[in-house]
Write an enzyme that holds these catalytic residues in place. Structure first.
Site, PDB file in Angstrom:
ATOM      1  N   THR A 317       0.849  -1.189   0.000  1.00  0.00           N
ATOM      2  CA  THR A 317       0.000   0.000   0.000  1.00  0.00           C
ATOM      3  C   THR A 317       0.882   1.236   0.000  1.00  0.00           C
ATOM      4  OG1 THR A 317      -1.749   1.191   1.181  1.00  0.00           O
ATOM      5  CG2 THR A 317      -0.191  -0.041   2.529  1.00  0.00           C
ATOM      6  N   HIS A 369       2.703 -11.654  14.170  1.00  0.00           N
ATOM      7  CA  HIS A 369       3.778 -12.220  14.987  1.00  0.00           C
ATOM      8  C   HIS A 369       3.531 -13.678  15.342  1.00  0.00           C
ATOM      9  CE1 HIS A 369       7.452 -11.857  16.997  1.00  0.00           C
ATOM     10  NE2 HIS A 369       7.244 -10.767  17.739  1.00  0.00           N
TER      11      HIS A 369
END
Length: 398
Positions: A317, A369
């Protein structure tokens, strides 16, 4: 013979849609493949066209109504001539608008309703729709619009409009915006999202672009050389080195993808969409730039298909086009990472023991994560940084 007009068959991921705009009104003649209506889903806007020549007999679903897959929304009198068509059927949908009288502009139902609310004569509005049709957007854009008409009040009542009044307006979310909100909230609640940052010196890429942009346009049929081609190619090479960044989580399984389908975020009036560059690892910089331009145009025109927006293993993006200096992009689920580009600014940096001014860009990598360790995320971002700062590495794949 009456022919039923049905909503398209929606993909499994789309449960329902809503009528956005009727381009034809009861009593109007239609030709085969004429655009009849736009149906908005939470992902794309679908167009329904006339299956054959005839006259639109009645509208069963007005603008704003919810429709299901393959539901009947209108009927056409096949083969009938416009002059032979009677007035719209009495049981037509309440929102269906009768044909305009001689000398009057045709007005879409939603446009007429909005014009009444704003105290505007729809005949004074310039219509941009087919055959001069006045659309809802035309009413919104109309200059010199009057304030919404207030209901009559008793003589003793206070004035309807109070100077200095703090006006509020409540409008429902469109389906796409509602779906975007739902997905973003789900991602923030269901992933262990973390963001790592770095900065990249853009001067070598900018020098290349300035040196070859004219030749590039001539060699590739008008395709312009931008920065996205370099970043997509750099991301593809980095994804090959760090396959977990290109993976996704499915329940308790990790799905490793042996290909790189890169989603590119595009801003539209309806919301942010992420069309996909299929097999980006097999595309040249010229192919990438041409495909991004094509998908971006289709996104802004509402012409993207479900297939063009489905899938993707990694997203890029570019908030820099709007002036963003730094941000933490949100992962595009079920992907596990997203790269954020930002605006380029001249900043002093140390180079070979000297302070020089360079065009610098901050990069942000948000990642899940649960799957990607911090070490991998940092190394992935550093790999992109090194390739952008040394574009020859992209071409040589080193």
């Amino acid at each position: 013979m009456s022919v039923e007009i049905k909503a398209p068959t929606f993909p499994e991921s789309v449960q329902e849609g809503s009528i956005a705009t009727w381009h034809k009104q009861p009593g109007e003649a239609v030709s085969r493949d004429d655009l009849l209506v736009d149906i908005e889903t939470d992902k794309v806007v679908l167009e329904v066209v006339a299956p054959q020549d005839g006259v639109l007999q009645e509208i069963l679903k007005g603008e704003g109504d919810t429709v299901l897959s393959n539901e009947v929304i209108a009927r056409i009198e096949a083969g009938a001539a416009a002059a032979a068509s009677a007035a719209p059927a009495a049981d037509a949908a309440p929102q269906a608008e009768a044909p305009a009288a001689d000398g009057e502009k045709p007005v879409a139902p939603a446009a007429r309703k909005l014009a009444e609310e704003r105290g505007i004569d729809p005949q004074q509005v310039t219509g941009t729709g087919k055959n001069g049709l006045v659309t809802k957007e035309d009413v919104v854009a109309h200059k010199g619009a009057a304030a919404p008409a207030a209901p009559a009040a008793p003589a003793a009542a206070e004035p309807a409009v109070i100077p200095g009044e703090r006006v509020e307006k409540r409008v429902p979310m469109n389906r796409m915006r509602a779906r975007i909100a739902e997905r973003l909230l789900d991602v923030t609640q269901s992933t262990a999202m973390l963001t790592t940052f770095n900065e990249v010196d853009m001067h070598r890429v900018m020098d290349l672009r300035a040196q070859f942009k004219d030749a590039f346009i001539k060699a590739h049929d008008g395709t312009k050389l931008g920065f996205m081609g370099f970043f997509v190619r750099a991301a593809v090479e980095a994804l090959k080195r760090f396959p977990s960044v290109n993976a996704s989580i499915d329940g308790k399984d990790i799905v490793y993808h042996g290909y790189q389908d890169v989603s590119v975020a595009v801003s539209t009036e309806r919301g942010l969409v992420v069309p996909v560059l299929r097999d980006a690892d097999q595309m040249s910089i010229a192919n990438i730039e041409a495909k991004i331009a094509e998908l971006g145009g289709k996104a802004r025109d509402g012409k993207l298909t479900i297939d063009e927006m489905t899938g993707g293993t990694f997203t890029i993006t570019n908030g820099g086009v709007f002036g963003s200096l730094l941000s933490t992009p949100i992962i595009n689920s079920p992907q596990t990472a997203i790269l954020g580009m930002h605006s380029i600014q001249q900043r002093p940096v140390a180079e070979n023991g000297e302070v020089v001014i360079r065009p610098m860009m901050y990069l942000a990598l948000s990642y899940d994560h649960r799957l990607i360790d911090g070490k991998e995320a940092v190394q992935f971002l550093v790999a992109i940084k090194e390739m952008i700062e040394n574009p020859a590495k992209i071409l040589l794949e080193i």
